[in-house]
Design a protein around this motif. Structure first.
Motif: not given
Length: 180
Positions: A141-169
């Motif tokens: 949807a182009g809502d990068y701020e919300s996407a980043l918040v969601a990805f970072e929340a998921a990574l705090r729970i599961n630091p093993n999510l490499g694809s989400l880490r790459q997306a956040a970066e």
């Protein structure tokens, strides 16, 4: 909690007991997910998914397996029918909602997927898969701020999510965001 360095992750998982279920089992698995060595996190993540897909009713597990198979075989109408059955019959099963959210996302039904993600997270706030899915919808949807918040929340729970880490970066690199 046993020292994971001394006993190793597999030993800790065995000590926790195969037959034990419920929130305390998931609590321990989530703790291990954050504290285990990176190469050991995958087996812990697999155990969490196993717990999420488990259910006390054999019929529920059978329907989940059939729905997952239909999804993998790209039989969308069968998968949809079975996933609707799961959320109707077992409305307190977070993974039933998450599976349907995944199906709806794949079918570009983002509003329905978001509703199912919300229900998943209401039932299991640590559902890193649902958080990742939410982030993907925000990204589309182009809502990068919300996407980043969601990805970072998921990574705090599961630091093993490499694809989400790459997306956040990638979001941080291409769309600098100042979060409040």
């Amino acid at each position: 909690m046993l020292d994971t360095v001394q006993f190793g992750i597999e030993r800790v998982l065995r000590v926790m007991g195969e037959g034990r279920t419920g929130p305390s089992r998931l609590d321990e698995l989530f703790l291990l997910l954050r504290t285990a060595e990176p190469k050991q996190r995958e087996s812990v993540e697999d155990r969490i998914w196993t717990e999420w897909c488990a259910h006390g009713e054999e019929e529920a597990v059978r329907v989940m397996q059939a729905a997952t198979a239909a999804l993998e075989e790209q039989k969308g109408s069968d998968a949809s029918r079975l996933m609707n059955e799961m959320v109707d019959r077992w409305p307190d099963w977070s993974e039933a909602w998450n599976k349907r959210a995944t199906l709806r996302f794949a079918a570009d039904q983002h509003a329905g997927s978001l509703a199912d993600i919300a229900r998943t997270l209401a039932l299991e706030p640590r559902h890193f898969g649902a958080l990742g899915g939410f982030g993907q919808i925000c990204l589309h949807a182009g809502d990068y701020e919300s996407a980043l918040v969601a990805f970072e929340a998921a990574l705090r729970i599961n630091p093993n999510l490499g694809s989400l880490r790459q997306a956040a970066e990638a979001i941080r690199d291409t769309a600098p965001i100042t979060l409040q």
